[in-house]
Design a protein around this motif. Structure first.
Motif, PDB file in Angstrom:
ATOM      1  N   PHE A 165      38.812  88.215  21.942  1.00  0.00           N
ATOM      2  CA  PHE A 165      38.814  88.256  23.403  1.00  0.00           C
ATOM      3  C   PHE A 165      38.710  86.831  23.927  1.00  0.00           C
ATOM      4  O   PHE A 165      37.828  86.079  23.502  1.00  0.00           O
ATOM      5  CB  PHE A 165      37.626  89.079  23.919  1.00  0.00           C
ATOM      6  N   ALA A 166      39.600  86.464  24.849  1.00  0.00           N
ATOM      7  CA  ALA A 166      39.623  85.118  25.421  1.00  0.00           C
ATOM      8  C   ALA A 166      39.306  85.182  26.918  1.00  0.00           C
ATOM      9  O   ALA A 166      39.782  86.071  27.623  1.00  0.00           O
ATOM     10  CB  ALA A 166      40.984  84.473  25.215  1.00  0.00           C
ATOM     11  N   VAL A 167      38.517  84.224  27.389  1.00  0.00           N
ATOM     12  CA  VAL A 167      38.148  84.143  28.807  1.00  0.00           C
ATOM     13  C   VAL A 167      39.392  83.820  29.627  1.00  0.00           C
ATOM     14  O   VAL A 167      40.153  82.915  29.286  1.00  0.00           O
ATOM     15  CB  VAL A 167      37.091  83.035  29.032  1.00  0.00           C
ATOM     16  N   ARG A 168      39.595  84.569  30.717  1.00  0.00           N
ATOM     17  CA  ARG A 168      40.734  84.314  31.599  1.00  0.00           C
ATOM     18  C   ARG A 168      40.322  84.166  33.061  1.00  0.00           C
ATOM     19  O   ARG A 168      41.151  83.907  33.907  1.00  0.00           O
ATOM     20  CB  ARG A 168      41.768  85.428  31.473  1.00  0.00           C
ATOM     21  N   TYR A 205      36.625  81.810  23.790  1.00  0.00           N
ATOM     22  CA  TYR A 205      36.924  83.104  23.181  1.00  0.00           C
ATOM     23  C   TYR A 205      35.821  83.507  22.216  1.00  0.00           C
ATOM     24  O   TYR A 205      34.980  82.697  21.829  1.00  0.00           O
ATOM     25  CB  TYR A 205      38.271  83.077  22.467  1.00  0.00           C
ATOM     26  N   PHE A 206      35.853  84.796  21.809  1.00  0.00           N
ATOM     27  CA  PHE A 206      34.989  85.249  20.731  1.00  0.00           C
ATOM     28  C   PHE A 206      35.739  86.263  19.880  1.00  0.00           C
ATOM     29  O   PHE A 206      36.704  86.875  20.323  1.00  0.00           O
ATOM     30  CB  PHE A 206      33.662  85.828  21.244  1.00  0.00           C
ATOM     31  N   GLN A 207      35.277  86.403  18.635  1.00  0.00           N
ATOM     32  CA  GLN A 207      35.851  87.370  17.705  1.00  0.00           C
ATOM     33  C   GLN A 207      34.738  88.297  17.221  1.00  0.00           C
ATOM     34  O   GLN A 207      33.647  87.836  16.860  1.00  0.00           O
ATOM     35  CB  GLN A 207      36.499  86.661  16.515  1.00  0.00           C
ATOM     36  N   VAL A 208      35.014  89.599  17.229  1.00  0.00           N
ATOM     37  CA  VAL A 208      34.039  90.599  16.802  1.00  0.00           C
ATOM     38  C   VAL A 208      33.696  90.354  15.330  1.00  0.00           C
ATOM     39  O   VAL A 208      34.559  89.973  14.539  1.00  0.00           O
ATOM     40  CB  VAL A 208      34.593  92.016  17.026  1.00  0.00           C
ATOM     41  N   GLY A 209      32.432  90.601  14.958  1.00  0.00           N
ATOM     42  CA  GLY A 209      31.888  90.209  13.661  1.00  0.00           C
ATOM     43  C   GLY A 209      32.435  90.846  12.407  1.00  0.00           C
ATOM     44  O   GLY A 209      32.336  90.266  11.345  1.00  0.00           O
ATOM     45  N   GLU A 210      32.988  92.039  12.445  1.00  0.00           N
ATOM     46  CA  GLU A 210      33.527  92.680  11.249  1.00  0.00           C
ATOM     47  C   GLU A 210      35.056  92.655  11.283  1.00  0.00           C
ATOM     48  O   GLU A 210      35.652  92.848  12.329  1.00  0.00           O
ATOM     49  CB  GLU A 210      33.078  94.145  11.176  1.00  0.00           C
ATOM     50  N   PRO A 211      35.696  92.448  10.124  1.00  0.00           N
ATOM     51  CA  PRO A 211      37.158  92.453  10.123  1.00  0.00           C
ATOM     52  C   PRO A 211      37.722  93.829  10.489  1.00  0.00           C
ATOM     53  O   PRO A 211      37.179  94.849  10.093  1.00  0.00           O
ATOM     54  CB  PRO A 211      37.540  92.104   8.686  1.00  0.00           C
ATOM     55  N   HIS A 212      38.784  93.817  11.250  1.00  0.00           N
ATOM     56  CA  HIS A 212      39.508  95.046  11.589  1.00  0.00           C
ATOM     57  C   HIS A 212      40.403  95.441  10.414  1.00  0.00           C
ATOM     58  O   HIS A 212      40.550  96.604  10.078  1.00  0.00           O
ATOM     59  CB  HIS A 212      40.345  94.817  12.843  1.00  0.00           C
TER      60      HIS A 212
END
Length: 127
Positions: free
Chosen positions: A91-94, A66-73
């Motif tokens: 986002f996680a790989v499926r 998975y990855f997480q976008v760099g700025e907090p939402h």
């Protein structure tokens, strides 16, 4: 739900032709004003969407899964630390070039922050 069952459900949803992975082109045509309006936690997105989010900012967290976008939402109280913490689009790989949008999650987690919010009633939980 076990990982194998989740994978079978994903393959069934993606192969039945009724539910395709969301992409950038359809987002612009959808008339939605924001990413959160267009895509909900659990929706599948294509590689183009993942690439877009990887290109706009360096990732906050990136692993092979998975990855997480760099700025907090946004920010919320993390139930593990009981501290105010940033939440990140995750986002996680499926599958091959298929990703699941997990929602806005705490660092190093793939569970949408909405799952941790207290509800005053069963009705509020399902609203």
């Amino acid at each position: 739900m076990e990982k194998d069952q989740r994978w079978k459900n994903l393959k069934r949803r993606m192969s039945n032709g009724k539910r395709r992975a969301k992409d950038n082109r359809r987002m612009h045509k959808s008339g939605c004003n924001s990413w959160d309006e267009y895509c909900k936690p659990g929706d599948m997105v294509d590689q183009g969407v993942a690439d877009y989010f990887l290109d706009i900012l360096p990732p906050r967290t990136m692993t092979s899964d998975y990855f997480q976008v760099g700025e907090p939402h946004s920010h919320a109280i993390n139930p593990k630390t009981m501290k105010n913490c940033g939440t990140y689009a995750t986002f996680a790989v499926r599958g091959k070039e298929i990703w699941e949008y997990c929602g806005n999650c705490f660092p190093h987690m793939c569970v949408d922050v909405e799952k941790f919010k207290k509800r005053d009633s069963v009705q509020a939980f399902f609203a």
